[in-house]
Design an enzyme around this catalytic site. Structure first.
Site, short mmCIF file in Angstrom:
data_model
loop_
_atom_site.label_atom_id
_atom_site.label_comp_id
_atom_site.label_asym_id
_atom_site.label_seq_id
_atom_site.Cartn_x
_atom_site.Cartn_y
_atom_site.Cartn_z
N ASN A 48 11.25 -0.90 37.56
CA ASN A 48 10.47 -2.00 37.02
C ASN A 48 8.98 -1.66 37.12
O ASN A 48 8.50 -1.27 38.18
CB ASN A 48 10.80 -3.28 37.81
CG ASN A 48 10.19 -4.53 37.19
OD1 ASN A 48 8.99 -4.61 37.00
ND2 ASN A 48 11.04 -5.50 36.89
N HIS A 59 11.42 -3.81 32.59
CA HIS A 59 12.40 -3.97 33.67
C HIS A 59 12.96 -2.58 34.01
O HIS A 59 12.79 -1.62 33.23
CB HIS A 59 13.53 -4.90 33.22
CG HIS A 59 13.14 -6.35 33.25
ND1 HIS A 59 14.06 -7.37 33.12
CD2 HIS A 59 11.94 -6.95 33.43
CE1 HIS A 59 13.44 -8.54 33.21
NE2 HIS A 59 12.14 -8.31 33.39
N GLU A 61 15.94 -1.30 33.99
CA GLU A 61 16.89 -0.74 33.02
C GLU A 61 16.15 -0.24 31.78
O GLU A 61 16.46 0.83 31.23
CB GLU A 61 17.90 -1.82 32.59
CG GLU A 61 18.73 -2.38 33.73
CD GLU A 61 18.11 -3.63 34.35
OE1 GLU A 61 16.87 -3.67 34.54
OE2 GLU A 61 18.88 -4.56 34.67
N CYS A 86 19.37 -8.79 33.64
CA CYS A 86 18.97 -10.06 33.02
C CYS A 86 19.47 -10.08 31.57
O CYS A 86 20.07 -9.12 31.08
CB CYS A 86 17.46 -10.20 33.07
SG CYS A 86 16.61 -9.11 31.90
N CYS A 89 18.00 -7.14 29.38
CA CYS A 89 18.61 -5.84 29.65
C CYS A 89 20.08 -5.83 29.24
O CYS A 89 20.58 -4.83 28.71
CB CYS A 89 18.43 -5.47 31.11
SG CYS A 89 16.67 -5.26 31.56
N ASP A 149 9.04 -12.57 36.92
CA ASP A 149 9.90 -11.52 36.39
C ASP A 149 11.14 -12.08 35.72
O ASP A 149 11.63 -11.54 34.75
CB ASP A 149 10.31 -10.55 37.51
CG ASP A 149 10.78 -9.21 36.94
OD1 ASP A 149 9.98 -8.58 36.24
OD2 ASP A 149 11.93 -8.83 37.17
ZN LIG Z 1 16.08 -7.06 32.86
#
Ligand SMILES: [Zn+2]
Length: 152
Positions: A48, A59, A61, A86, A89, A149
């Site tokens: 991140n 993020h 990923e 999330c 992602c 975030d």
């Molecule tokens: Zn994410």
């Protein structure tokens, strides 16, 4: 016992994701790391970078996928991440047809497992205590940054 001394995972790709998260923490960022692997070999890892780069999309990923560059196909890849993905992602995982996601933990953030599984993505949760400890400490010390975030 410090977090970094805690029992390491047996999977080198997951370990790459965890070490990326630690690197993000050292940079003053949010400690979430990820790695893309094919056949057990790490293609790239990332963490991140929203704080470091002022980039809300960065993020863990997304950073790992960006670092991996263009791939002809993701169908033979696995995405490793220290924390449950999330919606953004998870959407990217679905879009790129990544068939398998290995997640460090989902206790500090539940993520979008239902969405992933509904689209045929295999989700494996390691429940890695080091990841839980790392996120709990971060969330306690940086509640505003964490809320930002996950857009809460
Ligand atoms: Zn994410």
């Amino acid at each position: 016992m410090t977090q970094s001394d805690a029992q390491p995972s047996q999977d080198p790709a997951f370990e790459a994701a965890y070490q990326a998260a630690r690197e993000g923490l050292r940079e003053g960022g949010i400690p979430i790391g990820a790695a893309l692997a094919r056949g057990g070999m790490v293609i790239a890892s990332g963490h991140n970078e929203r704080v470091q780069n002022g980039d809300p999309i960065a993020h863990g990923e997304m950073s790992a996928l960006r670092a991996a560059g263009r791939q002809k196909s993701y169908r033979d890849t696995t995405l490793y991440t220290t924390l449950a993905p999330c919606a953004m992602c998870a959407g990217t995982i679905i879009q790129f047809k990544i068939p398998r996601v290995v997640v460090g933990e989902a206790r500090t953030f539940g993520g979008e497992f239902e969405l992933l599984r509904s689209r045929g993505v295999e989700v494996v949760v390691l429940d890695d205590q080091r990841c839980v400890d790392m996120m709990r400490t971060f969330q306690e010390e940086n509640p505003e940054l964490w809320a930002e975030d996950i857009a809460e």
